[in-house]
Design an enzyme around this catalytic site. Structure first.
Site, PDB file in Angstrom:
ATOM      1  N   GLY A 286      16.068  20.253 -13.705  1.00 45.47           N
ATOM      2  CA  GLY A 286      16.235  21.680 -13.436  1.00 45.47           C
ATOM      3  C   GLY A 286      15.596  22.572 -14.471  1.00 45.47           C
ATOM      4  N   ILE A 289      10.155  22.279 -17.839  1.00 46.75           N
ATOM      5  CA  ILE A 289       9.238  21.144 -17.772  1.00 46.75           C
ATOM      6  C   ILE A 289       9.658  20.184 -16.667  1.00 46.75           C
ATOM      7  CG2 ILE A 289       8.318  19.156 -19.015  1.00 46.75           C
ATOM      8  CD1 ILE A 289       7.231  21.780 -20.036  1.00 46.75           C
ATOM      9  N   GLU A 312      24.260  22.319 -12.169  1.00 43.77           N
ATOM     10  CA  GLU A 312      24.158  22.212 -10.713  1.00 43.77           C
ATOM     11  C   GLU A 312      23.279  23.307 -10.106  1.00 43.77           C
ATOM     12  OE1 GLU A 312      28.113  24.690  -9.327  1.00 43.77           O
ATOM     13  OE2 GLU A 312      28.212  22.506  -9.344  1.00 43.77           O
ATOM     14  N   ALA A 359      12.917  14.307 -19.546  1.00 43.27           N
ATOM     15  CA  ALA A 359      12.678  15.667 -20.033  1.00 43.27           C
ATOM     16  C   ALA A 359      13.951  16.357 -20.496  1.00 43.27           C
ATOM     17  CB  ALA A 359      12.003  16.500 -18.929  1.00 43.27           C
ATOM     18  N   SER A 402       8.263  14.771 -25.654  1.00 45.36           N
ATOM     19  CA  SER A 402       8.571  15.086 -27.047  1.00 45.36           C
ATOM     20  C   SER A 402       7.978  16.445 -27.421  1.00 45.36           C
ATOM     21  CB  SER A 402       8.068  13.974 -27.965  1.00 45.36           C
ATOM     22  OG  SER A 402       8.571  14.151 -29.273  1.00 45.36           O
ATOM     23  N   LYS A 405       7.329  19.713 -32.823  1.00 46.45           N
ATOM     24  CA  LYS A 405       8.335  19.954 -33.862  1.00 46.45           C
ATOM     25  C   LYS A 405       8.887  18.639 -34.424  1.00 46.45           C
ATOM     26  CE  LYS A 405       9.586  24.519 -32.155  1.00 46.45           C
ATOM     27  NZ  LYS A 405       8.393  24.629 -31.323  1.00 46.45           N
ATOM     28  N   LYS A 417      14.194  14.897 -32.093  1.00 45.62           N
ATOM     29  CA  LYS A 417      13.116  14.459 -31.188  1.00 45.62           C
ATOM     30  C   LYS A 417      12.298  13.340 -31.859  1.00 45.62           C
ATOM     31  CE  LYS A 417      12.228  16.054 -27.615  1.00 45.62           C
ATOM     32  NZ  LYS A 417      12.733  15.658 -26.279  1.00 45.62           N
ATOM     33  N   SER A 446       8.387  29.151 -20.549  1.00 45.25           N
ATOM     34  CA  SER A 446       9.557  28.284 -20.406  1.00 45.25           C
ATOM     35  C   SER A 446      10.804  29.037 -20.839  1.00 45.25           C
ATOM     36  CB  SER A 446       9.383  27.012 -21.229  1.00 45.25           C
ATOM     37  OG  SER A 446       9.305  27.331 -22.604  1.00 45.25           O
TER      38      SER A 446
END
Length: 605
Positions: A286, A289, A312, A359, A402, A405, A417, A446
């Site tokens: 959702g 990305i 949801e 993701a 990834s 950062k 990460k 994003s």
């Protein structure tokens, strides 16, 4: 004026014009002294022509047209109706009377009819257009005097309710310079844009070059953004072909256009080989990305596309979008938290995915600085749960999304990460699953990214806030990043960290100035910019590779491979146990363990 009343007036005018045209033709033929034996012929010719031409005008629907918007089509229909009516009436008149109508009389009558009927209609068109005030209309300059530019200009000019008025065009074709298109001049080429905007007080610039590549458009947009005028653009050549080009199709120029990177041409065969006819799982489906991954993966027709997410509403939204576009595609929606190990195991046991794109992650740097335990739970142990399930249930490929950062991290988010990267690299050494990570920088638009925040601040009248005047970041568009992620998955041999070519780093202050200008304002004067200081966990610039990671090329010129580093799995698992204990303690304990696992992590909070 009512439609029926207007149509009746036009019909009566047309009949009078026919009678006038026939009468004057005889007068000119006989030097204004019509012989008495010619009067019956004149009356018969006028009667037949009035009747037949009137019927032809009705047949060609000449009284059902709005002449304010008359164009070549209306002229053609008028010509057909009048000429056809004239030919038929001329033949009937000559058939019923003894002496034929002289050709000179007939030709003069058709000339007068065409000129008079056309003249009245276009006079009506001019009066209708000039009746609307234009003093408050925004002045528009169109870049591109080709087919698309003409379509846009015609629609603006024909729309009486439009709040725009065309001043002229700009085009790089030297043969068009000083020519007129739809009565509006071609004022120069792209190099004259700034001067033209200043001289003519242009309010809006419309870039109407849909066939141009993004790399060609970027310098044009760059010229336009410095003028102070609001800049709009026609999306692309596909809309022109599909007939969708209209004023409504114009959109604001955004930072994606300014990046000037052309669409990526993926290796369709390679992607189809590992995605088509497979069960594909996308975690975090959702998110920005994750949802774009779903949009692009579904094109390759997987057997089943699994959308897994914690929220949801976002999962429902992407599900509805995909089902409307691909009604025959099998889609399964899964509400699950990747931190719930037993739930993730159950998902893998039930659906048996062949390919996993992971993701799901906490990515907001300042928030994770204040909540380090949550970052570890999600980004480290959540990834571990998904990666372990992939190994247990025989997943073919596992692709971790990834971040840049993760390189020499200065934040909890970046460090977690990096630990996730390290874990999947150790998993690859002992599993039949091919584990890879794809590392890239910021994506435009994003959720939580800087561009939407800038736009909100501009809409509120400012100020636009920037952390530091020297702050720089790598940027790419969401579709661009996802295309490369999917492509990188095709190159996976196992254990790689793929690094995407992010282009040149961009100064955030310049980004803010561009967003302000593209919104039609002047930075610092109309919309102020304020510096707020570097936030928790941030650094002035990001890197894409560790010093120890040598880089190798792939078959794709924008995807590179960082050499896997030797990581001790036993030691890593030991530190994971320490992390589990630290999560329930104070946040400093979490930071201490993270710093031990990732020695290059520097806590700057």
């Amino acid at each position: 004026m009512l439609y029926k009343k207007r149509s009746m007036i036009l019909f009566v005018l047309d009949i009078l014009i026919v009678c006038f045209s026939v009468g004057t033709s005889y007068l000119f033929r006989y030097d204004f002294k019509i012989p008495s034996d010619q009067v019956p012929q004149m009356l018969a010719y006028a009667s037949f022509t009035s009747l037949i031409c009137g019927l032809m005008m009705i047949y060609f629907k000449m009284y059902q047209r709005i002449w304010r918007y008359a164009s070549i089509g209306e002229i053609t229909s008028l010509l057909k109706a009048v000429v056809l009516g004239w030919l038929i009436s001329y033949g009937i008149t000559n058939y019923y009377i003894n002496e034929q109508v002289e050709p000179s009389v007939a030709v003069r009558s058709i000339e007068t009819m065409l000129l008079s009927m056309g003249g009245i209609r276009f006079l009506w068109r001019m009066i209708s257009k000039s009746a609307k005030p234009t003093k408050d209309k925004a002045k528009v300059l169109i870049v591109g005097a080709g087919d698309c530019g003409v379509l846009i200009a015609r629609e603006i000019m024909s729309n009486a309710a439009s709040d725009l008025t065309i001043v002229g065009f700009v085009d790089d074709d030297i043969h068009k310079y000083r020519m007129h298109v739809l009565g509006k001049p071609v004022l120069g080429n792209r190099n004259h844009i700034e001067k033209i905007v200043s001289e003519h007080s242009i309010d809006e610039i419309v870039i109407a070059i849909p066939s141009a590549a993004k790399s060609e458009l970027a310098p044009v947009i760059s010229m336009c953004k410095n003028t102070g005028a609001k800049v709009k653009i026609i999306p692309g050549i596909h809309d022109l072909i599909a007939g969708k080009v209209s004023v409504n199709a114009m959109r604001d120029v955004d930072l994606e256009d300014l990046l000037g990177r052309d669409p990526i041409l993926p290796d369709l065969k390679g992607i189809a080989d590992y995605v088509a006819n497979k069960t594909v799982l996308v975690t975090g489906a959702g998110g920005s990305i994750g949802s774009e991954l779903c949009r692009q993966i579904i094109v390759f027709r997987p057997t089943t596309l699994l959308l897994l997410g914690h929220g949801e509403n976002s999962i429902y939204s992407i599900e509805m979008e995909l089902r409307s576009r691909f009604p025959d595609q099998k889609i399964e929606t899964i509400i699950a938290d990747i931190q719930d190990r037993s739930r993730i195991d159950d998902v893998f046991r039930r659906f048996r995915p062949n390919v996993v794109f992971h993701a799901a992650a906490h990515k907001h740097v300042p928030l994770m600085e204040r909540n380090p335990a949550e970052a570890v739970k999600n980004n480290v142990f959540g990834t571990k749960n998904v990666a372990d399930a992939a190994d247990k249930y025989g997943v073919e490929r596992f692709v971790l999304i990834s971040s840049d950062k993760a390189v020499n991290p200065s934040s909890i988010m970046g460090a977690t990460k990096r630990i996730a990267e390290m874990y999947i690299q150790t998993m690859d050494k002992q599993s039949n699953t091919k584990y890879v990570a794809v590392r890239f920088g910021n994506v435009l638009g994003s959720r939580g990214s800087v561009i939407p925040r800038f736009k909100q601040q501009i809409a509120s009248g400012g100020p636009v806030t920037v952390t530091h005047p020297e702050m720089v970041r790598f940027f790419m568009t969401i579709p661009e990043a996802v295309q490369l992620v999917i492509q990188a998955g095709a190159f996976a041999e196992g254990g790689e960290i793929f690094v995407l070519d992010m282009g040149q780093p961009v100064k955030i202050i310049e980004l803010a100035e561009d967003v302000i200008r593209l919104s039609g304002f002047e930075p610092y004067t109309e919309i102020p910019i304020e510096f707020t200081g570097i936030r928790e966990g941030e650094k002035l610039y990001e890197e894409l590779l560790l010093d120890e990671e040598a880089i190798a090329k792939t078959k794709h010129n924008r995807i590179f491979i960082g050499k896997p580093l030797g990581i001790n799995r036993v030691e890593l698992e030991l530190q994971f146990k320490r992390l589990e204990k630290a999560i329930i303690d104070e946040k400093d304990a979490v930071r201490d363990v993270i710093e031990y696992i990732v020695p290059l992590y520097k806590d700057v909070s």
